[in-house]
Write an enzyme that holds these catalytic residues in place. Structure first.
Site, PDB file in Angstrom:
ATOM      1  CB  THR A 346      45.695   6.622  51.791  1.00 35.50           C
ATOM      2  OG1 THR A 346      45.161   5.778  52.808  1.00 35.50           O
ATOM      3  CG2 THR A 346      45.404   8.058  52.128  1.00 35.50           C
ATOM      4  CB  SER A 372      53.910   0.952  51.519  1.00 36.86           C
ATOM      5  OG  SER A 372      54.085   1.749  50.376  1.00 36.86           O
ATOM      6  NE  ARG A 373      45.980  -0.831  50.504  1.00 36.41           N
ATOM      7  CZ  ARG A 373      45.367   0.080  51.225  1.00 36.41           C
ATOM      8  NH1 ARG A 373      45.368   1.339  50.832  1.00 36.41           N
ATOM      9  NH2 ARG A 373      44.754  -0.227  52.338  1.00 36.41           N
ATOM     10  CB  VAL A 374      52.385   1.979  45.075  1.00 35.07           C
ATOM     11  CG1 VAL A 374      50.995   1.739  44.578  1.00 35.07           C
ATOM     12  CG2 VAL A 374      52.466   3.278  45.837  1.00 35.07           C
TER      13      VAL A 374
END
Length: 510
Positions: A346, A372-374
């Site tokens: 994810t 949250s990576r994006v």
């Protein structure tokens, strides 16, 4: 012999054909626990639908293991009448589900059949479009970067762990820590986003009690969320193959809307149960077990599912499919086999902590372990402006928290930081089923982080927050909330009005 009989005989003779017709069929040589071993189906495909001609009526099954001389299949219905010697016929079609806008507002099983007692979904079988349950995800060239926000209505998530349309954000935590609540609140909040189209929401429930599923459906109906929601249910009473298939069926339905250029949101609640169902099926099919008795392809089980979530580029319609998988941990162990697998697939995780939950911090989001990576690329500008320092202030407070008991020995600056941290934690608390619009969040975070609420006692904060929102909704809807809602930004002009309105509010509500 009468004339009528002669005419009938003539017609039958005219229609006679002596052409031989080949029909493939197999025979069950082993049957136990919902799994059958079949001899004689040489041309069958993996994931092909097959029909077992049992004494009590036909039973659907799906081909899983393709071995040299036999085929291993899993029954998708009542297995009680299936026995050795039954004939099995292939369909020539891989397992597919009906898709379309007619599904919205309905509750279906993983085969696309209605289970809500409201009658058939598609009035004509020819009208239904079928999507294969297993499908390759969009290629790199078909995608674009995530750039549109998906507001959850949950302050802690929208401010620190923002989610974008097309992202895959894991919700992870022990049982009874509020994972399903976050998912349901996110669905309910989608009707509040006027800047972007309301996504079609698909809620996939795996292995839950029927009473729980009924309660969730009632909540969604009462809030008006079933107008844009589809529920795919594989309850605890359903056989293991339904638990395994439910996420793929839900994903196929979501892909249909994505292919139409629309936005879709899918929630898998939860993938831990899907993994255990797949382990059960694999062990019954005598596949070699690996770590924790899971089969060797358990990572592929989830990676091929979650890779189907995407934000498509304009050339491919510009649709999106956002996935919120849920994983249940045991005693907070995120390093177990399935949690680490899904974390690595994810684009970030929302980690819910039992200790915070029992302390009354709800939603129990651990800001330190959540990421949250994006999402920040897709975060609404207004929230990014006002809540940019929120995570940092919270982290500083956590460091200083150990010294709260020695508050009398602390200097003024440290005491202020501790007070601010306590204020932020209180502000981030939110009751179930009460998502907040992003413009209201902007006002709350601006007031909290710019020092407007510093003098208010912690115990009065929730009451003041409710009064603050009511004050802005009644008196400053047109000059503060509406501009933020329509532009997604907090301009200098609106900020001045917001500041002035907050000062006026505090004069009368201290």
């Amino acid at each position: 012999m009468s004339y009528d009989i002669i005419e009938k005989l003539k017609k039958q003779i005219e229609g006679f054909s002596d052409e031989s017709k080949l029909e493939a069929f197999g025979q069950i040589i082993e049957a136990a626990d919902g799994v059958v071993k079949i001899s004689g189906l040489a041309q069958v495909m993996s994931q092909e639908m097959i029909t077992i001609e049992a004494d009590g009526g036909d039973v659907k099954a799906v081909a899983f293991n393709l071995e040299e001389n036999t085929v291993g299949a899993v029954a998708l219905g009542d297995f009680s009448h299936v026995k050795v010697g039954n004939t099995v016929k292939p369909s020539g079609k891989v397992l597919s589900v009906p898709v379309g806008k007619e599904l919205v507002g309905r509750v279906i099983n993983p085969l696309g059949e209605p289970i809500d007692g409201k009658g058939p979904i598609f009035h004509s079988a020819s009208k239904a479009v079928y999507y294969p349950v297993e499908r390759k995800g969009a290629s790199v060239l078909m995608r674009e970067s995530v750039n549109t926000p998906l507001h959850t209505g949950i302050k802690a998530i929208d401010s620190m762990i923002p989610i974008g349309r097309g992202q895959r954000e894991l919700i992870i935590g022990d049982r009874q820590t509020g994972k399903t609540t976050i998912a349901i609140d996110t669905i309910i909040n989608q009707k509040n986003d006027v800047r972007h189209k309301t996504p079609i929401c698909i809620y996939v429930t795996i292995g839950q009690k029927q009473a729980n599923i009924a309660r969730i459906i009632k909540t969604l109906t009462d809030e008006g969320a079933m107008d844009y929601t589809i529920v795919v249910a594989a309850p605890a009473s359903a056989p293991a193959p339904f638990w395994y298939l439910a996420p793929y069926s839900g994903c196929a339905i979501g892909e249909y809307f994505m292919d139409q250029g629309k936005d879709a949101l899918i929630i898998y609640d939860d993938l831990s149960k899907q993994a255990s169902a797949y382990r059960q099926i694999s062990l019954l099919l005598r596949r070699p077990p690996g770590r924790e008795a899971f089969p060797g392809d358990i990572f592929y089980l989830h990676s091929r599912l979650l890779e189907r979530a995407a934000k498509l580029n304009k050339e491919n319609g510009g649709g999106s499919l956002t996935a919120l998988p849920i994983i249940e941990t045991q005693l907070g162990d995120v390093s177990a086999y399935i949690p680490t697998n899904v974390i690595s697939i994810t684009d970030g995780q929302i980690y819910l902590e039992s200790d915070l939950f029992y302390q009354g911090v709800r939603p129990a989001v651990n800001a330190g372990l959540s990421v949250s990576r994006v999402g920040s690329a897709a975060q609404t500008k207004a929230i990014k402006k006002v809540a940019g320092k929120l995570r940092l202030e919270l982290a500083q407070f956590r460091e200083l928290q150990a010294f709260v008991q020695f508050a009398s020995d602390l200097d003024e600056a440290t005491r202020k930081k501790i007070k601010r941290g306590q204020l932020i934690i209180e502000i981030l608390k939110q009751p179930d089923g009460a998502p907040i619009t992003f413009e209201a969040q902007t006002v709350i975070f601006y007031a909290a982080l710019k020092g407007f609420l510093d003098e208010i006692p912690i115990e009065k904060l929730k009451r003041i927050e409710a009064q603050l929102l009511e004050y802005f909704e009644k008196l400053h809807e047109s000059d503060v909330l509406k501009p933020i809602r329509e532009s997604g930004d907090l301009t200098e002009e609106v900020e001045k009005k917001l500041k002035k309105a907050l000062e006026q509010f505090l004069v009368t509500n201290r």
